[in-house]
Design a protein around this motif. Structure first.
Motif, PDB file in Angstrom:
ATOM      1  N   HIS A 126       0.845  -1.200   0.000  1.00  0.00           N
ATOM      2  CA  HIS A 126       0.000   0.000   0.000  1.00  0.00           C
ATOM      3  C   HIS A 126       0.877   1.245   0.000  1.00  0.00           C
ATOM      4  N   ASP A 209      -1.723  -0.705  -4.032  1.00  0.00           N
ATOM      5  CA  ASP A 209      -3.165  -0.556  -3.851  1.00  0.00           C
ATOM      6  C   ASP A 209      -3.535   0.788  -3.234  1.00  0.00           C
ATOM      7  N   ASP A 210      -4.718   1.250  -3.598  1.00  0.00           N
ATOM      8  CA  ASP A 210      -5.299   2.443  -2.967  1.00  0.00           C
ATOM      9  C   ASP A 210      -4.395   3.667  -3.084  1.00  0.00           C
TER      10      ASP A 210
HETATM   11 ZN   LIG Z   1      -7.418  -1.709  -1.257  1.00  0.00          ZN
END
Ligand SMILES: [Zn+2]
Length: 473
Positions: A126, A209-210
């Protein structure tokens, strides 16, 4: 500057002084990163049952709300109260000493291409914890607080840099996911049996991600948004005390950009990472989502954000970054009805695709995908995504897996190995092994050494806290 014998001499002195400052800064940075290593490395033996998805607990979410954000989970750190104090020390703009070179696609001139037919690794993490003092609690007696989602789902800047080095040392080379698969004459996507790749290198897809920098995470240890500084992707963060931090050393994108500049043979055909985006709270730190009642924004606000993010998207694409859908709402797909998935996917198509362009890659939030009831028929929510053109789906799992799945409507399903806090305290010596040979897939990735003391809890205590938190003996 004055008093020099001539303008030329003055300039020389200035250049020498500037060079000295730059060298000093580099030495300081190197020292800091060395000092971050734990002093007492050893060995932890943990018994577990390998071969399962490594997701942490799924929030219960039906996906039926018409508007994001979801109340129970926006990727990391969405529901845990952690340390909230403003930075103890004044933060300055991070050094831009490495920002002078222009970003270029590195030609693979010296690398001989051969047919590669092995596996393609896929790892993910992340957004980085750039300001640990805001992210981790100082009181480590409360296990729930220590094991907050930042601790579990994220890694720090120092850890990320060491992971890049470890992957590089192990012979990995970044590849664009779109290069490793094809669609056969029947229209079925499948991994290529072989493809041209530099001799001696192993292909690696790295996804992030994100990369949205959600509003509810502002001030909690991550950057606020991506910006362009001196023609490069940099970051912007405004702390509660008004201090603004801009630079290239706070997030994975500029750090990886620089790593590839210094190690051109870490990137095949200029490939960097895959950025996995939702849409409910905009992308890349810009609030590009449609205006909804009560959110305090106007359409003009939204259009301003859209115009601001466009050059950033373009620069990312120009420098090897590419995009995947991570859904619109970040809900749990297992709980979705066909109708709620239609709503979610349509919003992504309407609000995010026009900004980033088409993508065939879909990354399930929480790694959650819907199994068919009979093992043959494609579940409705999956069918919605297939009909929208997605071909390659990514879940989460520390054991390597990638296959065309007829029960999911002839799509490729691949597990991605998470590189995060869970991996740090739980995976060393356990996962990441080749199924057949039992050899480590990432031999240089020594989590105990990489582990950042800025997490406020020692490695051994973190392992114990994790086991307690998970109820593992
Ligand atoms: Zn996510």
């Amino acid at each position: 500057m004055s008093g020099g014998k001539s303008k030329g001499n003055g300039l020389k002195v200035m250049i020498i002084v500037m060079l000295a400052v730059i060298v000093a800064l580099i030495v300081i940075i190197a020292k800091i990163s060395t000092d971050n290593k734990p002093s007492d490395p050893g060995k932890v033996v943990i018994n577990t049952e390998p071969g399962h998805s490594v997701m942490t607990a799924l929030p219960q979410d039906t996906g039926d709300s018409t508007d994001g954000p979801e109340t129970t989970g926006n990727g990391p750190s969405d529901n845990v109260e952690t340390a909230t104090q403003i930075p103890a020390t004044a933060v300055v703009t991070t050094p831009v000493v490495t920002a002078t070179a222009t970003p270029t696609k590195q030609p693979d001139t010296e690398l001989k291409l051969v047919d590669y037919s092995g596996i393609v690794e896929h790892v993910f993490t992340h957004s980085l914890v750039a300001f640990p003092e805001l992210a981790y609690p100082t009181d480590i007696s409360d296990v729930d607080k220590v094991m907050n989602t930042y601790f579990i789902d994220c890694i720090t800047v120092s850890e990320f840099k060491q992971i890049l080095q470890a992957l590089y040392d192990d012979g990995y080379m970044l590849v664009n996911i779109n290069y490793v698969y094809e669609v056969d004459s029947n229209g079925v996507p499948r991994l290529k049996k072989s493809f041209k790749f530099p001799e001696g290198k192993k292909p690696l897809v790295f996804s992030f991600d994100d990369t949205c920098y959600y509003s509810n995470k502002m001030g909690r240890g991550m950057i606020d948004k991506l910006v362009i500084i001196d023609g490069k992707i940099g970051t912007y963060t405004k702390h509660k005390d008004g201090t603004v931090v801009q630079g290239f050393d706070e997030e994975h994108i500029p750090i990886l950009d620089r790593f590839v500049e210094e190690h051109p043979d870490f990137s095949f055909n200029g490939a960097k990472g895959m950025l996995c985006l939702t849409g409910y709270d905009g992308i890349l730190g810009y609030r590009t989502q449609r205006v909804s009642e009560g959110d305090g924004r106007t359409e003009a606000d939204r259009q301003r954000e859209i115009e601001a993010v466009k050059p950033i998207i373009q620069l990312l694409k120009d420098t090897g970054w590419y995009f995947a859908s991570h859904s619109y709402k970040h809900g749990v797909m297992e709980n979705y009805s066909t109708a709620s998935m239609e709503d979610c996917a349509t919003k992504f198509r309407n609000e995010v695709i026009p900004l980033i362009g088409e993508t065939k890659i879909y990354v399930y939030p929480y790694g959650s995908w819907k199994r068919s009831s009979d093992g043959v028929t494609c579940p409705g929510p999956q069918r919605v995504l297939n009909e929208m053109g997605f071909e390659y789906f990514c879940s989460v799992g520390a054991n390597w897996y990638a296959k065309t799945r007829s029960d999911l409507g002839n799509i490729i399903l691949q597990d991605r190995a998470n590189i995060d806090g869970t991996a740090f305290v739980w995976f060393q010596d356990i996962f990441y092994k080749h199924e057949e040979t039992g050899e480590s897939r990432f031999p240089s990735m020594n989590f105990r050494e990489i582990y950042d003391d800025a997490r406020n809890i020692s490695y051994d205590d973190a392992v114990a806290a994790y086991k307690k938190w998970k109820g593992i003996e």
